[in-house]
Design a protein around this motif. Sequence first.
Motif, PDB file in Angstrom:
ATOM      1  N   LYS A 129       8.051  14.869   3.972  1.00 33.95           N
ATOM      2  CA  LYS A 129       7.098  13.650   3.855  1.00 33.95           C
ATOM      3  C   LYS A 129       8.221  12.377   3.754  1.00 33.95           C
ATOM      4  O   LYS A 129       8.062  11.444   4.186  1.00 33.95           O
ATOM      5  N   VAL A 130       9.267  12.839   3.108  1.00 39.58           N
ATOM      6  CA  VAL A 130      10.524  11.785   2.605  1.00 39.58           C
ATOM      7  C   VAL A 130      11.927  12.393   3.027  1.00 39.58           C
ATOM      8  O   VAL A 130      12.230  13.265   2.626  1.00 39.58           O
ATOM      9  N   SER A 146       9.618   7.501   5.074  1.00 39.88           N
ATOM     10  CA  SER A 146       8.569   7.927   4.420  1.00 39.88           C
ATOM     11  C   SER A 146       7.382   8.005   5.070  1.00 39.88           C
ATOM     12  O   SER A 146       6.985   6.983   5.682  1.00 39.88           O
TER      13      SER A 146
END
Length: 314
Positions: A129-130, A146
């Motif tokens: 995700k990040v 992100s």
Amino acid sequence: MTNPHSPVICLDLGGSFIKLGVMSARDALEILDQQPIPADYWAAFCARVSAMIVQHEAHFAPDSPVAISTAGIVAPLTGEMFASNIPAFHQRQLAKELAAALQRPVIVHNDADCFALAEALAGTGKGHKVVLGAILGSGVGGGLVSDGRLVIGQNGLTGEWGHGPITLTEVEIDGSPVRIPRQACPCGQKGCLDTLGGARGMENLHRVLHDERASSTEIITRWQQPEPRAQQTIQAWLQLVSEPLAYSINITGASLVAVGGGLASVTPLIAALNDAVQRCVLRSTPHALVVPGTFAHHGGMMGAALLARQSAGR
């Protein structure tokens, strides 16, 4: 709007060379050319880029956009470029002005950010995700992604963990405290990680500790032998680099740090950095947090092309 499936013309602009490539409709990157950059004059720079594109125009479509990865900062609101090492386009609206000269859409972005996007979408960070992209080359840089999108912060800076007065002033070597004076940085600050954390920084650190000049390659080779002075330098280097990197992970929530730049190719060094970072983050992970990136050599070009794809698909 540019066809999102059109081949993308990729340029990497450094202080010495222009690299030209093409990303195919299937997102495969091919390097086509490399020529010296006319770094001092805008007209000569535009002419060189135009000539390179014309020379390889069989690889492109009439509506192919130009995606540029380069060192420096792009002001988000104005598009003004801050790249003091390339006077030809320093403080120019590079994307807008080059688009007018080439009669093609042009996007420009920082090379560390482009590397981070390439790793998040197609490299070691795929599925996370990040993702924090950490450059450990001649100096230290970074970018943040992100949900598959670059995070563009104030003044075009995000994930820039290499600058600011953040370095330790004392490290522990073989159980004893050793003072490390903060170094002046070309950015104007004092104590930036960039002065001690990249390849040139490692060499600087070795001089501070041992009053000895050695290249980063020599230091790493001697560390692996192992040789005591180099062992001490790498001990100190790991402390200096791991703490701000762990702090960056805590702040951003990154579940993976993809490392680019020359030091990323030294697998044992990055493994040692991962171990040091895991001891510093608030919560360690069962998987490696800090890993070499997939696109060590052309991540900037790949990321710029993917950014062009995203822009065309909006």
